[in-house]
Design a protein around this motif. Structure first.
Motif, PDB file in Angstrom:
ATOM      1  N   LEU A  12     -11.983 -33.514 -20.990  1.00 38.87           N
ATOM      2  CA  LEU A  12     -12.217 -34.602 -20.270  1.00 38.87           C
ATOM      3  C   LEU A  12     -13.345 -35.444 -20.817  1.00 38.87           C
ATOM      4  CD1 LEU A  12     -12.187 -36.417 -17.668  1.00 38.87           C
ATOM      5  CD2 LEU A  12     -14.079 -35.081 -16.837  1.00 38.87           C
ATOM      6  N   GLY A  13     -14.368 -34.814 -21.408  1.00 39.23           N
ATOM      7  CA  GLY A  13     -15.320 -35.627 -22.196  1.00 39.23           C
ATOM      8  C   GLY A  13     -14.685 -36.326 -23.489  1.00 39.23           C
ATOM      9  N   ALA A  14     -13.806 -35.543 -24.048  1.00 38.60           N
ATOM     10  CA  ALA A  14     -13.288 -36.028 -25.479  1.00 38.60           C
ATOM     11  C   ALA A  14     -12.371 -37.239 -24.913  1.00 38.60           C
ATOM     12  CB  ALA A  14     -12.400 -34.904 -25.953  1.00 38.60           C
ATOM     13  N   THR A  15     -11.717 -37.127 -24.033  1.00 35.08           N
ATOM     14  CA  THR A  15     -10.993 -38.176 -23.576  1.00 35.08           C
ATOM     15  C   THR A  15     -11.455 -39.587 -23.046  1.00 35.08           C
ATOM     16  OG1 THR A  15      -9.000 -36.580 -22.634  1.00 35.08           O
ATOM     17  CG2 THR A  15      -8.913 -39.177 -21.852  1.00 35.08           C
ATOM     18  N   LEU A  16     -12.680 -39.304 -22.680  1.00 32.11           N
ATOM     19  CA  LEU A  16     -13.420 -40.257 -22.163  1.00 32.11           C
ATOM     20  C   LEU A  16     -14.147 -41.133 -23.420  1.00 32.11           C
ATOM     21  CD1 LEU A  16     -15.192 -38.948 -18.952  1.00 32.11           C
ATOM     22  CD2 LEU A  16     -13.329 -40.907 -19.083  1.00 32.11           C
ATOM     23  N   ALA A  17     -14.468 -40.218 -24.364  1.00 27.00           N
ATOM     24  CA  ALA A  17     -15.207 -40.809 -25.766  1.00 27.00           C
ATOM     25  C   ALA A  17     -14.071 -41.726 -26.547  1.00 27.00           C
ATOM     26  CB  ALA A  17     -15.716 -39.676 -26.383  1.00 27.00           C
ATOM     27  N   TYR A  18     -12.979 -41.037 -26.593  1.00 28.96           N
ATOM     28  CA  TYR A  18     -12.268 -41.661 -27.416  1.00 28.96           C
ATOM     29  C   TYR A  18     -11.621 -42.874 -26.792  1.00 28.96           C
ATOM     30  CZ  TYR A  18     -11.287 -38.337 -30.886  1.00 28.96           C
ATOM     31  OH  TYR A  18     -11.372 -37.388 -32.199  1.00 28.96           O
ATOM     32  N   SER A  19     -11.577 -43.180 -25.395  1.00 32.06           N
ATOM     33  CA  SER A  19     -11.139 -44.397 -24.646  1.00 32.06           C
ATOM     34  C   SER A  19     -12.193 -45.216 -24.963  1.00 32.06           C
ATOM     35  CB  SER A  19     -11.011 -44.077 -22.849  1.00 32.06           C
ATOM     36  OG  SER A  19     -10.063 -43.134 -22.814  1.00 32.06           O
ATOM     37  N   ALA A  20     -13.426 -44.724 -24.889  1.00 31.50           N
ATOM     38  CA  ALA A  20     -14.602 -45.763 -25.167  1.00 31.50           C
ATOM     39  C   ALA A  20     -14.551 -46.405 -26.651  1.00 31.50           C
ATOM     40  CB  ALA A  20     -15.882 -45.139 -24.923  1.00 31.50           C
ATOM     41  N   ILE A  21     -14.194 -45.556 -27.593  1.00 36.78           N
ATOM     42  CA  ILE A  21     -14.314 -46.215 -28.937  1.00 36.78           C
ATOM     43  C   ILE A  21     -13.158 -47.065 -29.292  1.00 36.78           C
ATOM     44  CG2 ILE A  21     -16.035 -44.223 -29.968  1.00 36.78           C
ATOM     45  CD1 ILE A  21     -13.307 -43.294 -31.289  1.00 36.78           C
ATOM     46  N   LYS A  22     -11.873 -46.755 -28.716  1.00 31.36           N
ATOM     47  CA  LYS A  22     -10.803 -47.629 -28.596  1.00 31.36           C
ATOM     48  C   LYS A  22     -11.098 -49.142 -28.250  1.00 31.36           C
ATOM     49  CE  LYS A  22      -7.087 -44.254 -29.622  1.00 31.36           C
ATOM     50  NZ  LYS A  22      -6.739 -44.756 -30.775  1.00 31.36           N
ATOM     51  N   ASN A  23     -11.923 -49.069 -27.353  1.00 32.58           N
ATOM     52  CA  ASN A  23     -12.334 -50.084 -26.577  1.00 32.58           C
ATOM     53  C   ASN A  23     -13.481 -50.908 -27.367  1.00 32.58           C
ATOM     54  OD1 ASN A  23     -11.788 -52.260 -24.459  1.00 32.58           O
ATOM     55  ND2 ASN A  23     -13.743 -51.746 -23.560  1.00 32.58           N
TER      56      ASN A  23
END
Length: 291
Positions: free
Chosen positions: A105-116
């Motif tokens: 979950l943390g990895a998914t949130l982190a990647y979502s953030a940097i893609k934005n």
């Protein structure tokens, strides 16, 4: 030098979560969360229909004709993940522990953030702060966060959410989106949460395992609280005991959710062994429809 096995695990999570973000979450993230506000871009001559409140009176006085200020939305955000690594996170009966679920979950949130194009940071906590990584951008930074989520060996055993929120208050100077990820086996943090919420956009994520609320019929067993070490014996063949256990756990969960509702916060509940993407999508969609 990072051991090869460690790199393989990090790479596996990177591939899995990147695929999820690309296919399902990136657009939802962008729509659900706003930047920290607007910033000045330029001035231009006043046109009929412009809001007179936007007139730049200093430029107008120098130019001898009215000019207005133009602004643009500042999309970049700081995202902080406060992640509970207490001993109860090592529990799991659905081919996955709560900690393993939290890592993905943390990895998914982190990647979502940097893609934005947002910065993302991480604070790991138990009954103390175990690790703090300041917000930064970039894939290399996210790989570091994944490594910490996977391999940080906590010293503490218990849960102290107030400690994590206090640390956030001391270190986060600007408004941030804060994902508070825990099984919330803690009390006494309401006042600090209320104060922190005034500055930050806090999203509680409640991590659980189905067996924590549904005790199976397996006869006489001894149970140990992983955070306190306390042992109890219980006869699970007794329907009364099983029902009492379920009622107590349901009451604890309801008390936590009532707290969030009272503070006008929207918790996300996710379970080990189950897809966490759908609850995230539903949350993002609900946020989007209100903005």
């Amino acid at each position: 030098m990072i051991p090869r096995e460690v790199m393989q695990n990090i790479r596996r999570i990177q591939i899995n979560t990147s695929h999820v973000v690309d296919d399902l979450l990136a657009g939802g993230w962008h729509s659900a969360f706003k930047g920290r506000g607007i910033e000045f871009e330029e001035v231009r001559p006043y046109q009929v229909g412009d809001d007179i409140r936007a007139i730049d009176w200093n430029v107008t006085a120098r130019a001898g004709e009215p000019f207005v200020k133009l602004f643009r939305e500042e999309r970049e955000m700081s995202v902080m993940m406060l992640v509970d690594l207490s001993a109860s996170q090592d529990f799991g009966t659905q081919h996955q522990t709560k900690r393993q679920l939290v890592t993905e979950l943390g990895a998914t949130l982190a990647y979502s953030a940097i893609k934005n194009n947002d910065k993302v940071g991480l604070t790991l906590f138990t009954d103390q702060i175990e690790k703090a990584v300041p917000p930064r951008k970039g894939t290399r930074h996210v790989l570091r966060l994944i490594r910490e989520l996977l391999y940080c060996s906590p010293i503490g055993q218990g849960t102290n959410i107030q400690t994590a929120l206090d640390h956030l208050g001391r270190t986060a100077s600007r408004r941030s989106v804060v994902f508070l990820i825990s099984d919330f086996q803690d009390r006494g943090f309401e006042k600090t949460l209320r104060v922190t919420r005034r500055k930050h956009d806090i999203v509680p994520i409640m991590v659980a395992d189905r067996r924590e609320t549904e005790m199976p019929n397996v006869g006489q067993v001894r149970l140990r609280d992983p955070e306190t070490g306390k042992l109890i014996s219980i006869d699970t063949s007794s329907r009364r005991h099983r029902d009492r256990f379920a009622e107590r756990m349901a009451a604890r969960i309801e008390a936590t959710e009532t707290l969030f509702r009272r503070l006008r916060m929207e918790p996300i509940r996710i379970f080990t062994g189950e897809d966490f993407v759908e609850p995230l999508q539903r949350f993002f969609h609900q946020r989007e429809t209100r903005t």
